[in-house]
Scaffold this motif. Sequence first.
Motif, PDB file in Angstrom:
ATOM      1  N   PRO A 178      -2.009   1.830  -3.503  1.00  0.00           N
ATOM      2  CA  PRO A 178      -2.513   2.292  -2.206  1.00  0.00           C
ATOM      3  C   PRO A 178      -3.994   1.984  -2.039  1.00  0.00           C
ATOM      4  O   PRO A 178      -4.671   1.537  -2.973  1.00  0.00           O
ATOM      5  CB  PRO A 178      -2.260   3.797  -2.248  1.00  0.00           C
ATOM      6  N   ASN A 179      -4.482   2.201  -0.841  1.00  0.00           N
ATOM      7  CA  ASN A 179      -5.920   2.153  -0.629  1.00  0.00           C
ATOM      8  C   ASN A 179      -6.550   3.380  -1.277  1.00  0.00           C
ATOM      9  O   ASN A 179      -5.853   4.283  -1.750  1.00  0.00           O
ATOM     10  CB  ASN A 179      -6.236   2.085   0.858  1.00  0.00           C
ATOM     11  N   GLY A 180      -7.868   3.437  -1.281  1.00  0.00           N
ATOM     12  CA  GLY A 180      -8.516   4.545  -1.967  1.00  0.00           C
ATOM     13  C   GLY A 180      -9.939   4.751  -1.486  1.00  0.00           C
ATOM     14  O   GLY A 180     -10.314   4.335  -0.393  1.00  0.00           O
ATOM     15  N   TYR A 181     -10.720   5.388  -2.334  1.00  0.00           N
ATOM     16  CA  TYR A 181     -12.119   5.664  -2.002  1.00  0.00           C
ATOM     17  C   TYR A 181     -12.998   5.205  -3.159  1.00  0.00           C
ATOM     18  O   TYR A 181     -12.579   5.192  -4.320  1.00  0.00           O
ATOM     19  CB  TYR A 181     -12.337   7.162  -1.750  1.00  0.00           C
TER      20      TYR A 181
ATOM     21  N   ASN B 189       5.969   5.441   9.262  1.00  0.00           N
ATOM     22  CA  ASN B 189       5.919   6.414   8.171  1.00  0.00           C
ATOM     23  C   ASN B 189       5.309   5.866   6.891  1.00  0.00           C
ATOM     24  O   ASN B 189       4.931   6.628   6.002  1.00  0.00           O
ATOM     25  CB  ASN B 189       7.323   6.957   7.882  1.00  0.00           C
ATOM     26  N   GLY B 190       5.201   4.543   6.760  1.00  0.00           N
ATOM     27  CA  GLY B 190       4.617   3.962   5.555  1.00  0.00           C
ATOM     28  C   GLY B 190       3.120   3.764   5.621  1.00  0.00           C
ATOM     29  O   GLY B 190       2.528   3.249   4.668  1.00  0.00           O
ATOM     30  N   ALA B 191       2.476   4.178   6.717  1.00  0.00           N
ATOM     31  CA  ALA B 191       1.040   3.924   6.902  1.00  0.00           C
ATOM     32  C   ALA B 191       0.219   5.146   6.507  1.00  0.00           C
ATOM     33  O   ALA B 191       0.321   6.200   7.131  1.00  0.00           O
ATOM     34  CB  ALA B 191       0.759   3.551   8.354  1.00  0.00           C
ATOM     35  N   TYR B 192      -0.609   4.980   5.474  1.00  0.00           N
ATOM     36  CA  TYR B 192      -1.507   6.062   5.081  1.00  0.00           C
ATOM     37  C   TYR B 192      -2.708   6.170   6.024  1.00  0.00           C
ATOM     38  O   TYR B 192      -3.198   7.257   6.290  1.00  0.00           O
ATOM     39  CB  TYR B 192      -2.053   5.811   3.674  1.00  0.00           C
ATOM     40  N   SER B 193      -3.231   5.036   6.472  1.00  0.00           N
ATOM     41  CA  SER B 193      -4.535   4.900   7.116  1.00  0.00           C
ATOM     42  C   SER B 193      -5.598   4.890   6.025  1.00  0.00           C
ATOM     43  O   SER B 193      -5.719   5.843   5.240  1.00  0.00           O
ATOM     44  CB  SER B 193      -4.826   6.012   8.125  1.00  0.00           C
ATOM     45  N   ALA B 194      -6.352   3.804   5.968  1.00  0.00           N
ATOM     46  CA  ALA B 194      -7.309   3.613   4.874  1.00  0.00           C
ATOM     47  C   ALA B 194      -8.357   4.715   4.825  1.00  0.00           C
ATOM     48  O   ALA B 194      -8.828   5.089   3.747  1.00  0.00           O
ATOM     49  CB  ALA B 194      -7.980   2.247   5.012  1.00  0.00           C
TER      50      ALA B 194
ATOM     51  N   VAL C 280       0.790  -1.229   0.000  1.00  0.00           N
ATOM     52  CA  VAL C 280       0.000   0.000   0.000  1.00  0.00           C
ATOM     53  C   VAL C 280       0.824   1.281   0.000  1.00  0.00           C
ATOM     54  O   VAL C 280       0.270   2.367  -0.183  1.00  0.00           O
ATOM     55  CB  VAL C 280      -0.963   0.018   1.210  1.00  0.00           C
ATOM     56  N   SER C 281       2.145   1.195   0.226  1.00  0.00           N
ATOM     57  CA  SER C 281       2.950   2.416   0.253  1.00  0.00           C
ATOM     58  C   SER C 281       4.398   2.093  -0.089  1.00  0.00           C
ATOM     59  O   SER C 281       4.844   0.943   0.044  1.00  0.00           O
ATOM     60  CB  SER C 281       2.881   3.096   1.626  1.00  0.00           C
TER      61      SER C 281
ATOM     62  N   VAL D  60      -5.662  10.546  13.280  1.00  0.00           N
ATOM     63  CA  VAL D  60      -4.655  10.398  14.336  1.00  0.00           C
ATOM     64  C   VAL D  60      -3.820   9.174  14.013  1.00  0.00           C
ATOM     65  O   VAL D  60      -4.361   8.090  13.776  1.00  0.00           O
ATOM     66  CB  VAL D  60      -5.303  10.245  15.726  1.00  0.00           C
ATOM     67  N   GLN D  61      -2.490   9.338  14.013  1.00  0.00           N
ATOM     68  CA  GLN D  61      -1.609   8.229  13.672  1.00  0.00           C
ATOM     69  C   GLN D  61      -0.484   8.082  14.690  1.00  0.00           C
ATOM     70  O   GLN D  61      -0.147   9.018  15.415  1.00  0.00           O
ATOM     71  CB  GLN D  61      -1.001   8.447  12.280  1.00  0.00           C
TER      72      GLN D  61
END
Length: 410
Positions: free
Chosen positions: A211-214, A316-321, A188-189, A308-309
């Motif tokens: 990546p994830n998306g909408y 640092n590689g986490a977008y959050s879905a 995802v990143s 919030v992360q």
Amino acid sequence: MKTVLFIAYNFPPCGGPSVQRSLKFIKYLPGLGWQPIVITTNARAYPIQDPGLEKDIPPGTPIYRPASWDVNAWRPAFTKLRLGKLHAAINTLFALPDGAIFWARAARPSVRQAIAVHQPQIVYTTSGPYSAHLLGLWIKKTFGLPWVADFRDPWSQNRLIHYPPGYRAINRRMERRVLKSADHIVTVSRPIAQSLSDSMDGANTPISVIPNGYDPDDVPLLAPAETSKFTITYTGKFTRLRRPDALVEAVTSLVDSGQIPADKIELILAGSNLDAFIPSRPPFTKLGYLPHGELSALWQRSTMLLLVQDPSSENNGAYSAKLFEYLAANRPILAITSPSNVAADLIRQTQGGIVVSHDPAEIKTVLLDYYHAWQAKNVRHSPDWEIIHRFSRPELTARLADIFNQLAGG
């Protein structure tokens, strides 16, 4: 139409963010010439359920739900008895790499049947749970089908997993076997892709970042909000590493000092474990878990959306879905995270909001500025839609279909 054997443990009626990626791929793959054949688990393994998500499954999609002795299915009973830590210990100590390993083994007859009936050209597995990849490894060795392994999160380097001494090394060896045996890795990143590449031990398995998306069907473009309160909304859960402490301190200080009147601000939080992190008093409103289909209406009545992360560099590689749906919802985002996180980079690139650290003073300043803008009916928000549209689920699924086509020979 070509067929792909799609191994996804988390699948409707499972609720929560872990199901969205697989569900949306499956929704849009048939329009790109690929029929998914789903191998998942039975519903009792899911602690959170959202049956409304099943509307996105294309009619006629073959779905196999092999029953199994599943550690994850015990979780509600253990939680009810206040034995959640015991369940976690059993999951960690006796189920390698995770509680779904027994499902992965029990699923083999269903896999044999699905392959015999549908003759898939590709196998796709997605984690977590990581046991899905061990099932993919068995399929690769047994049937020789081209295999795409998708990592939604890191495996051996996942900071949310408490490994006892020696267990991280065991997981690293299993991870390396998967990385070296798969025909293509998807994640995802870019930071997670680099971490996986570093773990390959000399193998040259191709890695792609999708990546994830909408989904445009889920997040219609919202008009600017007109609210009776300065309303900040958070959807999701918190963890020991992803904590809202600085936010709670900042908001409490603003209200207690009178800088923002208590009747003019509301923080709405929708998630499954809020009581351990959020006070049970105004201006905090805790809604509990909401079905995914109800989130758009919640965002509609919001001035800002909150992300919030975990602030550590390892995250640092986490977008959050949820970030991509936030961007598509046309609301400014308040992101409390590390400034070097990929989510922070994307928010800056899209002009989708503002990034702050886990510093109560910094958060107070930003909230007060936005509150005054809200008072003046002058909350400005002009994101870069050209960039945001690149993260639509149909476009992202087309990238996955391209990988399938390459492996299947066109």
